[in-house]
Scaffold this motif. Structure first.
Motif, short mmCIF file in Angstrom:
data_model
loop_
_atom_site.label_atom_id
_atom_site.label_comp_id
_atom_site.label_asym_id
_atom_site.label_seq_id
_atom_site.Cartn_x
_atom_site.Cartn_y
_atom_site.Cartn_z
N SER A 22 -40.72 13.58 15.48
CA SER A 22 -40.03 14.05 16.69
C SER A 22 -38.57 13.60 16.65
N PRO A 23 -37.68 14.38 17.27
CA PRO A 23 -36.28 13.97 17.35
C PRO A 23 -36.12 12.62 18.04
N ALA A 24 -36.98 12.30 19.01
CA ALA A 24 -36.90 11.01 19.69
C ALA A 24 -37.16 9.87 18.72
N THR A 25 -38.13 10.06 17.83
CA THR A 25 -38.43 9.03 16.82
C THR A 25 -37.25 8.84 15.87
N ILE A 26 -36.63 9.96 15.47
CA ILE A 26 -35.46 9.89 14.59
C ILE A 26 -34.34 9.11 15.27
N SER A 27 -34.09 9.41 16.54
CA SER A 27 -33.04 8.73 17.28
C SER A 27 -33.30 7.24 17.39
N ARG A 28 -34.55 6.89 17.70
CA ARG A 28 -34.89 5.46 17.81
C ARG A 28 -34.72 4.75 16.46
#
Length: 347
Positions: A22-28
Motif C-alpha cells: 500500500s502507498p501508506a506502507t511505502i510512506s511509513r
C-alpha cells in the motif's frame, strides 16, 4: 505502471505498485516508521533507488507546515568571521536534521530586503541574519516575527528593541581591552579607525575605545578618529591623513584586521618601525594576523562558539515554538579575548 526506468517523476504510487504494497506502507517505510519491518523498509529503499524516486520535500513541508530548512543572510561569505560561523551553523544544524539556505547580501540593504522576502516565501522554519552595516530599519523581517517564525540576529544586530533573539560578541569589552593594552605598552597618542556608527559593532567598539582613554586619563584627538567602511583602500587613506603632519600617533587601534594589516603595509612603505615607533592592534583575529610580519595583536571573537550558540538557541526556540516562545528577551553575549603579538610588543 512502473517501468524501472529512473526518472524524477516516479512517485510513492509507483513504488507501491512495484512491490505490491500500500502507498501508506511505502510512506511509513520512507519515513523510518517504527512499525515497519526492517526487511520491508530495505525493500522499499532499494526499489525507490531503482526507480529514481526523489522525495518532494516542499510538498512534505506543506503538509506538515515544516520544511526542515533554516535561512541565513550574511554580508559576505568571504569574510573570515562569517565563513567560520557558517561552517559551524551548517554542521550543527545538520545533526539536528535541518538544512541551511545561505544568502549573501553583499552589504546591500536592498539585497537584504529581497533575500528576506525570498526566504519567507520559501517557508523556512527559522531565520538567522547578520545585517548590513547600513540596516537601521528592520521592517523587512517583520513578516517572520508576526507569523511566529524564530529570528536570530548575530554579530550585526538591531540597536533598538526588536522581537528577535540577539547573539553578539562583547565588542565594548574587546575595544576596551585592546586600547588598554596599547596604553599599558606606553602609548599615549592613540588613533582609532572604526566603521560606520549605523552599526552596533562600531558603536560598541567606539564606546570601548573612548572609555579606555578616559579611564587612563588620556585625551582623544578627534582628527585621529575615523568612521568609514573598513576596506584596505580606506585604511591607506586614513594612514596618509594620520602621517601627513609632524604630530603623529604612536599607536593605532583598528576595528578590523584588514585595516590593521593595511596599516602595517603603510608603515613598512614609509619606514615607520612597528612596534618601536607605532604600535598596532586589530580586531577579529583573522588568520592573516598571525603570519604577517610583524604579527598583529588582535581580538579573538570565537566564531565557532558563536555558531554553536546560534544553533543551540535556535533548536531551543523551535522546540518551544508551539508555546509561542520564539525569542530570548535578553541578548546573548559571547566573550572575546585579546591576543597579544609582536605589533604591540615592548620587548
Amino acid at each position: 505502471m512502473a517501468t524501472g526506468k529512473k526518472t524524477y517523476q516516479n512517485t510513492i504510487l509507483d513504488i507501491a505498485e512495484a512491490l505490491k504494497l500500500s502507498p501508506a506502507t511505502i510512506s511509513r517505510a520512507l519515513n523510518n516508521h517504527p512499525y515497519v519491518k526492517e526487511k520491508t523498509r530495505n525493500d522499499v529503499v532499494e526499489m525507490a533507488t531503482k526507480l529514481g524516486y526523489r522525495r518532494n520535500h516542499m510538498a512534505s513541508g506543506l503538509r506538515s507546515n515544516k520544511t526542515r530548512t533554516v535561512g541565513l543572510i550574511i554580508p559576505r561569505v568571504s569574510m573570515f568571521f562569517h565563513a567560520e560561523v557558517i561552517t559551524t551553523i551548517q554542521n550543527d544544524l545538520h545533526k539536528h536534521g535541518y538544512n541551511l539556505i545561505i544568502c549573501q547580501s553583499n552589504d546591500s540593504v536592498s539585497m537584504e530586503r529581497e533575500l528576506a522576502e525570498t526566504l519567507y516565501a520559501s517557508r523556512v522554519d527559522a531565520l538567522i541574519a547578520a545585517c548590513t552595516l547600513q540596516t537601521i530599519d528592520f521592517a523587512h523581517f517583520d513578516k517572520f516575527v508576526e507569523h511566529g517564525t524564530p529570528v536570530i540576529f548575530y554579530d550585526r544586530v538591531p540597536v533598538k528593541a526588536y522581537r528577535a533573539t540577539l547573539i553578539k560578541g562583547d565588542d565594548f569589552q574587546g575595544a576596551y581591552a585592546a586600547t588598554s593594552h596599547l596604553i599599558a605598552a606606553g602609548c599615549k597618542r592613540i588613533a582609532h579607525v572604526s566603521g560606520p556608527l549605523t552599526s552596533n559593532l562600531y558603536q560598541d567598539r567606539a564606546a570601548g575605545f573612548l572609555k579606555a582613554m578616559e579611564a587612563h586619563g588620556l585625551s582623544v584627538n578627534q582628527d585621529w578618529v575615523f568612521h568609514q567602511e573598513l576596506s584596505h583602500e580606506n585604511a591607506f587613506k586614513a594612514m596618509h591623513k594620520l602621517f601627513e603632519t609632524t604630530a603623529v600617533p604612536d599607536a593605532l587601534f583598528a576595528d578590523n584586521d584588514t585595516t590593521a594589516i593595511a596599516a602595517i603595509e603603510f608603515a613598512k612603505a614609509r619606514g615607520i618601525a612597528v612596534p618601536e615607533s607605532l604600535k598596532i592592534a586589530g580586531y577579529s583575529n583573522d588568520p592573516r594576523t598571525a603570519i604577517i610580519s610583524p604579527a598583529v595583536t588582535s581580538v579573538e571573537q570565537f566564531p565557532n562558539l558563536v555558531g554553536r550558540r546560534i544553533v543551540e538557541t535556535l533548536v531551543d526556540l523551535l522546540a518551544a515554538e508551539q508555546e509561542g516562545a520564539v525569542y530570548k528577551t535578553e541578548p546573548i553575549i559571547i566573550p572575546v579575548k585579546l591576543i597579544s603579538r609582536m605589533s604591540t610588543s615592548t620587548i
